[in-house]
Design a protein around this motif. Structure first.
Motif, PDB file in Angstrom:
ATOM      1  N   PHE A  32      -2.624 -42.652   7.794  1.00  0.00           N
ATOM      2  CA  PHE A  32      -3.454 -41.468   8.040  1.00  0.00           C
ATOM      3  C   PHE A  32      -2.845 -40.602   9.133  1.00  0.00           C
ATOM      4  N   SER A  33      -2.322 -41.248  10.183  1.00  0.00           N
ATOM      5  CA  SER A  33      -1.715 -40.515  11.287  1.00  0.00           C
ATOM      6  C   SER A  33      -0.525 -39.684  10.818  1.00  0.00           C
ATOM      7  N   GLU A  34       0.292 -40.247   9.910  1.00  0.00           N
ATOM      8  CA  GLU A  34       1.425 -39.502   9.378  1.00  0.00           C
ATOM      9  C   GLU A  34       0.964 -38.268   8.600  1.00  0.00           C
ATOM     10  N   LEU A  35      -0.103 -38.423   7.828  1.00  0.00           N
ATOM     11  CA  LEU A  35      -0.626 -37.289   7.065  1.00  0.00           C
ATOM     12  C   LEU A  35      -1.187 -36.204   7.988  1.00  0.00           C
ATOM     13  N   VAL A  36      -1.836 -36.623   9.077  1.00  0.00           N
ATOM     14  CA  VAL A  36      -2.361 -35.645  10.039  1.00  0.00           C
ATOM     15  C   VAL A  36      -1.211 -34.864  10.679  1.00  0.00           C
ATOM     16  N   LYS A  37      -0.147 -35.562  11.048  1.00  0.00           N
ATOM     17  CA  LYS A  37       1.018 -34.876  11.622  1.00  0.00           C
ATOM     18  C   LYS A  37       1.579 -33.849  10.637  1.00  0.00           C
ATOM     19  N   ARG A  38       1.652 -34.243   9.374  1.00  0.00           N
ATOM     20  CA  ARG A  38       2.194 -33.348   8.359  1.00  0.00           C
ATOM     21  C   ARG A  38       1.308 -32.109   8.199  1.00  0.00           C
ATOM     22  N   ALA A  39      -0.005 -32.317   8.250  1.00  0.00           N
ATOM     23  CA  ALA A  39      -0.932 -31.192   8.144  1.00  0.00           C
ATOM     24  C   ALA A  39      -0.784 -30.258   9.338  1.00  0.00           C
ATOM     25  N   TYR A  40      -0.603 -30.819  10.527  1.00  0.00           N
ATOM     26  CA  TYR A  40      -0.393 -30.009  11.725  1.00  0.00           C
ATOM     27  C   TYR A  40       0.869 -29.155  11.582  1.00  0.00           C
ATOM     28  N   VAL A  41       1.930 -29.774  11.091  1.00  0.00           N
ATOM     29  CA  VAL A  41       3.192 -29.048  10.936  1.00  0.00           C
ATOM     30  C   VAL A  41       3.045 -27.925   9.922  1.00  0.00           C
ATOM     31  N   GLU A  42       2.423 -28.203   8.777  1.00  0.00           N
ATOM     32  CA  GLU A  42       2.263 -27.170   7.756  1.00  0.00           C
ATOM     33  C   GLU A  42       1.398 -26.028   8.278  1.00  0.00           C
ATOM     34  N   ALA A  43       0.310 -26.356   8.985  1.00  0.00           N
ATOM     35  CA  ALA A  43      -0.555 -25.304   9.529  1.00  0.00           C
ATOM     36  C   ALA A  43       0.198 -24.454  10.550  1.00  0.00           C
ATOM     37  N   ALA A  44       0.963 -25.097  11.422  1.00  0.00           N
ATOM     38  CA  ALA A  44       1.702 -24.349  12.440  1.00  0.00           C
ATOM     39  C   ALA A  44       2.742 -23.433  11.809  1.00  0.00           C
ATOM     40  N   LEU A  45       3.405 -23.907  10.757  1.00  0.00           N
ATOM     41  CA  LEU A  45       4.473 -23.129  10.137  1.00  0.00           C
ATOM     42  C   LEU A  45       3.953 -22.040   9.198  1.00  0.00           C
ATOM     43  N   GLU A  46       2.829 -22.306   8.532  1.00  0.00           N
ATOM     44  CA  GLU A  46       2.347 -21.383   7.509  1.00  0.00           C
ATOM     45  C   GLU A  46       1.246 -20.440   7.997  1.00  0.00           C
TER      46      GLU A  46
END
Length: 285
Positions: A32-46
């Motif tokens: 779950f933590s890995e998925l949260v990190k990925r969501a943070y990255v996508e939100a920051a970039l997009e």
């Protein structure tokens, strides 16, 4: 002790039932933590560009608190997912078949209701599936719709009858989990839109909740039935208005169409819990 801020309390309330679902489906915290990190990255970039260019990995690292190495790794994973075999978003094929049955005049009676269909032949169920579900085998679609009770077979003629105007899979199936992701994402996106609508200059989206916390238990069974019937009736009424405008159903319009398609809709859900249990999401104070 420092009081938890309102957003922390709201997040805990969201995460508590989510944690229950994740544990039931065998998702440990590390995953779950890995998925949260990925969501943070996508939100920051997009979602946080300055209007001219997307944020760099360095800026995304500052925004998210992750290292540049972590940002780069998750950005590359996201890029791989987007170029891979990705299903059409928000378009479950069985659901599209049911929608076509409801709205396409070719599969309706003279009164505009879904017609009883033969499995094969002209204007049959097989033709309906081909028109609205591409290359899916008609038998596989029918088996699924029979399984969940959306379709039944007429005992005399053997024709297929549409029993419900919506396809909803059951259990923790892949389709149900997709619906879970879409519904929760839509609700959070609407709330986020409304929180910033004042400063963004955009009108708020409709968001209302009816709730009482002192209902006697003997009323609940009648309330469940009444709420389900009224909600279904409202969704069917809205579907009759909006469905014919869907390009998959309406086809090319006179004068042509311009602009990207818009995904829109209305979601209704029922909730209940004991009013005397500790409120969810309070967390430490």
């Amino acid at each position: 002790m420092k009081k938890t801020n309102p957003l922390h309390k709201a997040l805990f309330r969201i995460l508590r039932p989510l944690a229950r679902l994740l544990l039931r489906n065998g998702i440990p915290f590390g995953e779950f933590s890995e998925l949260v990190k990925r969501a943070y990255v996508e939100a920051a970039l997009e979602d946080f560009s300055d209007g001219r260019r997307k944020p760099t990995d360095s800026r995304a690292a500052v925004m998210t608190g992750l290292t540049r190495k972590e940002v780069k790794r998750h950005r590359e994973i996201l890029a791989g997912e987007q170029t891979g075999t990705r299903d059409v978003l928000h378009a479950n094929r069985a659901s599209r078949v049911v929608s076509g049955w409801v709205h396409d005049a070719a599969f309706q009676t003279g009164e505009g209701e879904p017609a009883m269909l033969a499995f094969d032949g002209p204007l049959s169920f097989s033709e309906l599936v081909k028109r609205f579900s591409g290359d899916m085998p008609p038998r596989a679609v029918l088996d699924e719709l029979l399984r969940v009770g959306v379709v039944s077979v007429d005992g005399d003629s053997g024709r297929l009858i549409l029993q419900q105007r919506a396809y909803v899979p059951a259990g923790d199936s892949e389709e149900m989990l997709q619906i879970f992701g879409e519904d929760v994402s839509d609700l959070i996106a609407t709330i986020d839109h409304n929180l910033i609508s004042g400063e963004s200059g955009q009108p708020p989206r409709f968001q209302r909740t009816l709730t009482y916390n002192n209902i006697p238990p003997e009323v609940m069974e009648r309330w469940r039935r009444h709420a389900a019937a009224q909600s279904q009736a409202l969704l069917e009424q809205l579907d009759k208005w909006l469905g014919p405008h869907d390009r998959d159903i309406s086809g090319p319009q006179a004068g042509g169409q311009s602009g990207d398609s818009v995904r829109t809709g209305v979601s209704i859900f029922f909730f209940e819990e004991s009013a005397h249990k500790n409120p969810k999401g309070e967390g430490p104070q």
